[in-house]
Design a protein around this motif. Structure first.
Motif, PDB file in Angstrom:
ATOM      1  N   VAL A  84       0.843  -1.191   0.000  1.00 14.64           N
ATOM      2  CA  VAL A  84       0.000   0.000   0.000  1.00 14.64           C
ATOM      3  C   VAL A  84       0.879   1.243   0.000  1.00 14.64           C
ATOM      4  CG1 VAL A  84      -1.694   1.334   1.333  1.00 14.64           C
ATOM      5  CG2 VAL A  84      -1.917  -1.150   1.165  1.00 14.64           C
ATOM      6  N   ASP A  85       0.529   2.187  -0.841  1.00 19.13           N
ATOM      7  CA  ASP A  85       1.206   3.491  -0.896  1.00 19.13           C
ATOM      8  C   ASP A  85       0.142   4.570  -0.645  1.00 19.13           C
ATOM      9  OD1 ASP A  85       2.893   5.611  -1.305  1.00 19.13           O
ATOM     10  OD2 ASP A  85       2.798   5.501  -3.508  1.00 19.13           O
ATOM     11  N   ILE A  90      -3.640  11.484   3.444  1.00 25.16           N
ATOM     12  CA  ILE A  90      -4.017  10.448   4.416  1.00 25.16           C
ATOM     13  C   ILE A  90      -2.945  10.308   5.486  1.00 25.16           C
ATOM     14  CG2 ILE A  90      -4.457   7.989   4.731  1.00 25.16           C
ATOM     15  CD1 ILE A  90      -5.785   7.923   2.023  1.00 25.16           C
ATOM     16  N   VAL A  91      -1.683  10.296   5.058  1.00 24.39           N
ATOM     17  CA  VAL A  91      -0.579  10.163   6.016  1.00 24.39           C
ATOM     18  C   VAL A  91      -0.591  11.311   7.012  1.00 24.39           C
ATOM     19  CG1 VAL A  91       1.928  10.154   6.273  1.00 24.39           C
ATOM     20  CG2 VAL A  91       0.853   8.840   4.419  1.00 24.39           C
ATOM     21  N   GLN A  92      -0.777  12.515   6.517  1.00 19.08           N
ATOM     22  CA  GLN A  92      -0.775  13.694   7.392  1.00 19.08           C
ATOM     23  C   GLN A  92      -1.967  13.684   8.333  1.00 19.08           C
ATOM     24  OE1 GLN A  92      -0.717  17.381   5.242  1.00 19.08           O
ATOM     25  NE2 GLN A  92      -0.559  18.648   7.079  1.00 19.08           N
ATOM     26  N   LYS A  93      -3.115  13.235   7.839  1.00 18.93           N
ATOM     27  CA  LYS A  93      -4.329  13.240   8.645  1.00 18.93           C
ATOM     28  C   LYS A  93      -4.296  12.172   9.731  1.00 18.93           C
ATOM     29  CE  LYS A  93      -8.617  14.378   9.636  1.00 18.93           C
ATOM     30  NZ  LYS A  93      -8.974  15.697  10.205  1.00 18.93           N
ATOM     31  N   ILE A  96       0.060   7.968  10.101  1.00 17.69           N
ATOM     32  CA  ILE A  96       0.462   6.571   9.973  1.00 17.69           C
ATOM     33  C   ILE A  96       1.540   6.463   8.901  1.00 17.69           C
ATOM     34  CG2 ILE A  96      -1.744   5.619  10.757  1.00 17.69           C
ATOM     35  CD1 ILE A  96      -2.561   5.234   7.887  1.00 17.69           C
ATOM     36  N   GLN A  97       2.139   5.253   8.817  1.00 15.87           N
ATOM     37  CA  GLN A  97       3.215   5.006   7.865  1.00 15.87           C
ATOM     38  C   GLN A  97       2.712   5.104   6.431  1.00 15.87           C
ATOM     39  OE1 GLN A  97       5.188   1.313   8.686  1.00 15.87           O
ATOM     40  NE2 GLN A  97       6.388   1.338   6.787  1.00 15.87           N
ATOM     41  N   LYS A  98       3.514   5.641   5.553  1.00 16.48           N
ATOM     42  CA  LYS A  98       3.090   5.852   4.165  1.00 16.48           C
ATOM     43  C   LYS A  98       3.081   4.557   3.353  1.00 16.48           C
ATOM     44  CE  LYS A  98       4.276   8.468  -0.019  1.00 16.48           C
ATOM     45  NZ  LYS A  98       2.877   8.887  -0.250  1.00 16.48           N
ATOM     46  N   ASP A  99       4.132   3.743   3.499  1.00 16.50           N
ATOM     47  CA  ASP A  99       4.251   2.507   2.731  1.00 16.50           C
ATOM     48  C   ASP A  99       4.236   1.319   3.686  1.00 16.50           C
ATOM     49  OD1 ASP A  99       6.627   4.452   1.164  1.00 16.50           O
ATOM     50  OD2 ASP A  99       4.764   3.868   0.156  1.00 16.50           O
TER      51      ASP A  99
END
Length: 534
Positions: A84-85, A90-93, A96-99
């Motif tokens: 998952v990328d 989403i990461v900022q909100k 959580i980890q990006k990848d």
């Protein structure tokens, strides 16, 4: 990219064959045929496959036969295990980890989407995009289409619409402007569970428009008028078998204002009688201020009579809590001149009180939790000698039905009262308790004290939703300064409560005594009662 070129090819073919009317999607692996109404529907279906883990969907062939167009496709393997990328938003909100690698892409998408829904983005949608392969698994990019954030803008009442306007305003005050999510929807629904006057015919419904979100409440008026009658059998102070009873009639919400009129009458084995009249109006002038007025008359055979008037005003903190001020006007007259323990007196005073009630979803119980407490400052004037004395009175009552497991419940109850003064109390101004609603192994109002308390522990076993057995034990103590006694008391018993067509019927056996005294079977009290709603 090849998939989209082929989809455009389908659209082109359909365009030049505009007169064609039938469109079929055919899975080459299963030969399942799916009919769609037009070319747009065909494209949406193929796109939905790529958004639901069939990332390698291929368009194999398009056949045009007369007025029928057949579209053959191979959806390929369903990849639920993927890399998952996440998008930067989403990461900022979610912080959580990006990848990362997931074994359940569907669960990951639902989890991310739920976090947005819980913040009011009710129509948010996770978008998937194939980005290649890694270690034999697809790499899927996830992004969010949030749409507009939704908050609760108001309520619309349907069905029983003649509820007090203040009641709806209080709902709006509590929920208007809050995020539209499952948590607040459950809270709205719960606020009606066990409500004494109204119920919801169905779950709250929602109407979404471009600029507003309104909750529709389909209300139904409850049958709230009640008749509560109890007949008791036991022995009086002379061990003579006597018949006594209680009658309690409530007229509630007859004028659609959540008002209540209560009539109460009781006769005890020692020829004492009580009469109460209480009127409660919860929303004066469409405000959160309520009024409660009570008149209490107690007469002990031909010995003395007390009359008490209690006007009160209170404020609704919310639907379950209220706090108020009250006045006390009381007068007592000794009828029998040979009754030297009593005195004529007049009392005046003010007080403060608090009440909390948590409803129950079990019809056999009156409520889940109830707590009430109060304090009064009184000035007593004894007619003989025109003697004045100040008094402090305190009161507490608490009850809770605790669910153990399955059909097993524990009812915990406690009550206490105390009056304090520098003057010695006359017998006719003492608190009276005992009987069906307090120390159940004693005659009604047979115990007199300037201070008392008792606690009750009751085991209840439910038989479905129509009946329950109970076993109880009680412990209490009273203090009577005028007699110089402070005995410790106990009570034990069992009962059976069940629904019949006319209401809830109760049958109970109980026996109470002072610690140190021998147990007597002829002191057993029998109570039979019925609570009917109409």
């Amino acid at each position: 990219m090849k998939l989209f070129l082929k989809i455009f090819f389908v659209l082109f073919c359909v365009f030049i064959q505009a007169q064609k009317k039938h469109y079929w999607l055919i899975d080459t692996e299963t030969n399942v045929r799916k009919k769609v109404k037009d070319s747009v529907s065909a494209v949406k279906f193929l796109d939905s496959l790529s958004q639901n883990n069939y990332f390698f969907t291929q368009l194999k062939e398009v056949k045009v036969k007369g007025d029928s167009t057949e579209i053959f496709y191979d959806k390929g393997k369903n990849y639920n295990e993927t890399y998952v990328d996440l998008s930067d938003s989403i990461v900022q909100k979610l912080k959580i980890q990006k990848d990362f690698f997931t074994k359940n892409l569907d669960s990951t998408k639902r989890s991310i989407n739920k976090k947005y829904i819980d913040e009011g983005y009710s129509f948010s949608r996770i978008k998937s995009k194939y980005k290649g392969k890694k270690n034999g698994f697809p790499v899927i990019g996830l992004d969010i289409n949030k749409n507009d954030k939704r908050v609760i803008n108001g309520f619309v009442v349907k069905g029983y619409e003649r509820v007090p306007k203040r009641f709806i305003k209080n709902l709006e005050k509590e929920f208007k402007g809050k995020t539209y999510d499952d948590k607040n929807l459950l809270a709205i629904n719960k606020s009606f569970q066990g409500h004494p006057f109204v119920t919801l015919e169905r779950q709250p419904q929602t109407l979404f428009t471009k600029d507003s979100t309104n909750i529709y409440l389909f209300m139904e008026k409850k049958k709230t008028n009640t008749f509560d009658g109890v007949i008791g059998f036991g022995n009086d102070k002379t061990d003579k078998f006597t018949l006594n009873g209680t009658m309690n009639v409530n007229f509630r919400n007859m004028f659609n204002g959540f008002e209540a009129i209560n009539l109460y009458w009781q006769r005890n084995p020692d020829r004492g009688q009580t009469f109460d009249l209480e009127v409660d109006i919860p929303y004066l002038l469409k405000s959160n201020i309520g009024m409660n007025t009570k008149v209490n008359i107690y007469r002990q055979d031909s010995t003395f009579a007390n009359v008490k008037f209690l006007p009160a005003f209170y404020y609704h903190l919310n639907n379950r809590n209220k706090i108020g001020f009250r006045g006390t006007l009381e007068t007592s007259s000794v009828i029998d001149t040979l009754y030297t323990q009593g005195k004529d007196y007049n009392k005046r005073g003010i007080g403060i009180w608090y009440e909390m009630t948590e409803p129950t979803d079990i019809d056999l119980f009156l409520y889940k939790t109830k707590i009430s407490a109060g304090y009064d400052f009184l000035t007593t004037t004894y007619t003989k000698g025109n003697i004045k004395a100040n008094q402090n009175q305190f009161y507490f009552y608490g009850e809770h039905n605790y669910h153990l497991s399955g059909n097993h419940f524990i009812n915990i109850k406690g009550e206490g009262r105390m009056m304090d003064s520098k003057m010695e109390f006359s017998t006719n101004e003492l608190f009276r308790f005992g009987g069906w609603n307090s120390m159940r192994g004693f005659n009604e109002n047979s115990l007199a004290a300037d201070y008392f308390y008792y606690g009750s522990l009751e085991y209840r076993y439910l038989i479905g939703s129509q009946a329950f057995f109970d076993l109880f034990g009680q412990y209490g103590q009273l203090n009577n300064k005028s007699l110089g006694v402070k005995p410790k008391l106990y009570s034990v018993g069992l009962g059976f409560n069940f629904f019949i067509p006319i209401g809830l019927m109760s049958f109970q056996l109980s026996n109470g005594n002072e610690f140190g005294n021998p147990f007597k079977f002829n002191d057993i009290k029998i109570h039979w009662g019925i609570l009917s709603r109409f």
